[in-house]
Design a protein around this motif. Structure first.
Motif, PDB file in Angstrom:
ATOM      1  N   LEU A   1       0.796  -1.259  -0.269  1.00 29.74           N
ATOM      2  CA  LEU A   1       0.089  -0.010   0.135  1.00 29.74           C
ATOM      3  C   LEU A   1       0.913   1.209   0.124  1.00 29.74           C
ATOM      4  O   LEU A   1       0.613   2.184  -0.692  1.00 29.74           O
ATOM      5  N   ALA A   2       1.965   1.070   0.799  1.00 31.61           N
ATOM      6  CA  ALA A   2       2.814   2.404   0.761  1.00 31.61           C
ATOM      7  C   ALA A   2       3.453   2.422  -0.597  1.00 31.61           C
ATOM      8  O   ALA A   2       3.691   3.653  -1.004  1.00 31.61           O
ATOM      9  N   ALA A   3       4.052   1.370  -0.871  1.00 30.06           N
ATOM     10  CA  ALA A   3       4.645   1.713  -2.434  1.00 30.06           C
ATOM     11  C   ALA A   3       3.721   2.094  -3.449  1.00 30.06           C
ATOM     12  O   ALA A   3       4.205   2.888  -4.496  1.00 30.06           O
ATOM     13  N   SER A   4       2.455   1.895  -3.647  1.00 28.24           N
ATOM     14  CA  SER A   4       1.566   2.306  -4.350  1.00 28.24           C
ATOM     15  C   SER A   4       1.398   3.942  -4.390  1.00 28.24           C
ATOM     16  O   SER A   4       0.834   4.405  -5.494  1.00 28.24           O
ATOM     17  N   GLN A   5       1.629   4.582  -3.260  1.00 33.33           N
ATOM     18  CA  GLN A   5       1.601   5.974  -2.997  1.00 33.33           C
ATOM     19  C   GLN A   5       3.128   6.825  -3.647  1.00 33.33           C
ATOM     20  O   GLN A   5       3.016   8.013  -3.732  1.00 33.33           O
TER      21      GLN A   5
END
Length: 361
Positions: free
Chosen positions: A12-16
């Motif tokens: 989820l963090a990488a998608s941001q």
């Protein structure tokens, strides 16, 4: 659960992360270089020696940092993505996903060279025509959960974040070797009939201080091996892992832990049907199977067991192998029903004659 939650959080963090911004890419690469350098310098944990090859991942991150800066200055974005992918490849080449080092030593080979392992291999050699005895381990290191099969040893436990309910109910299981195992009604300790049925002949424990085991054992167990890290104890009398009783009884209210402990399993078995269909088959077999078999193990592997069986009439073949969906049995090619017996084991009513019985998963 922790690893899954961490993976989802990282995803989820990488998608941001916006890779179109040079400051974001630069920050990711700086953080990656720092973490990979710390990982390389900290690889001496667990008895591993430091290896210079592990610096490659950190150097790849630094190189990617320099080259992405030059690429963005020239107005090219595809080299940035290429270097990020290359960094992942080099990172995984040096460190695997579980935090262990691919550049480290062969852990299985190192474990197999331990004197305690060599002792157990020598002691647990099966008698001709029999299955090898088992050992139970507690209070050592997690490597004792993962490695026994690589040395041809049969343990009562493995690393089990997902456990089989049947085994947990009747014998008891734990997540790993450092987790205490709670007693069960039919398995209260090393002297239980369930341990005898499993063929648990040796008990391995981490050493607390001197020769005293980290896990206390009853006086009936005999100390047979000790070193600076482990103590091994032996239970003098265990049952063969292939039994040929002549009496059978359907379990019900009569099967209590006390009755189970009093049972002579060389002569009797308890039929403990897994469902209604198994119960009908067990009821039919009760009247048919009354003779003593002669059974000799010819081959045994985790997913296959072959025995030569001889009898004047139909008789019981009881194996100290876990009853688990997916197993099938044949006698000279003809299907045989696998019944559940003695709580969690496999039993077969083998017809009269001389034949080869084979179980496959």
């Amino acid at each position: 659960v922790f690893n899954l939650a961490l993976s989802l959080l990282v995803g989820l963090a990488a998608s941001q992360v916006d890779l179109r911004r040079s400051t974001v890419v630069r920050g990711v690469l700086v953080a990656a270089a720092a973490l990979l350098l710390l990982g390389s310098l900290g690889m001496t944990s667990g008895g591993e020696r430091w290896r210079v090859e592990t610096l490659l991942a950190a150097l790849a991150a630094v190189l990617a940092l320099v080259l992405q800066w030059r690429a963005l200055r020239a107005g090219r974005r595809w080299p940035v993505l290429l270097w990020l992918v290359l960094l992942i490849v080099v990172d995984y080449r040096c460190f695997n996903l579980n935090g262990r080092y691919n550049q480290g030593s062969n852990q299985a080979q190192r474990w197999q060279r331990e004197p305690a392992v060599a002792f157990l291999q020598q002691q647990l050699q099966p008698q001709p025509g029999q299955l090898p005895a088992r050992f139970h381990v507690q209070g050592t290191s997690i490597v004792w959960d993962n490695m026994p099969m690589t040395a041809g040893l049969h343990s009562t436990q493995g690393y089990s974040p997902i456990r089989y309910r049947l085994y947990d109910d009747w014998y008891g299981s734990r997540q790993h070797v450092l987790t205490p195992m709670e007693a069960r009604p039919f398995n209260t300790g090393p002297e239980s009939a369930m341990n005898a049925l499993l063929g648990v002949e040796y008990w391995v424990s981490g050493v607390a201080q001197g020769p005293a085991p980290a896990v206390p054992f009853p006086p009936s167990l005999t100390p047979v091996y000790a070193d600076a890290h482990l103590a091994v104890w032996r239970k003098p009398a265990v049952l063969p892992r292939v039994l040929t009783p002549v009496q059978a009884q359907l379990a019900g209210s009569a099967l209590t832990p006390e009755a189970f402990e009093r049972t002579d399993f060389r002569e009797q078995l308890w039929l403990t049907p897994r469902d209604a269909v198994d119960g009908v088959l067990a009821q039919r077999a009760l009247a048919q199977c009354t003779q003593r078999l002669q059974a000799t193990v010819q081959r045994h592997a985790p997913s296959r067991l072959v025995l030569d069986v001889k009898a004047e009439g139909a008789g019981w073949l009881v194996l100290s192998e876990l009853d688990f969906p997916g197993w099938e049995a044949q006698a000279d090619g003809a299907p045989l029903a696998i019944l559940r017996a003695n709580g969690m084991f496999r039993a077969l009513c083998v017809p009269a004659g001389t034949q080869r019985v084979e179980l496959r998963f």
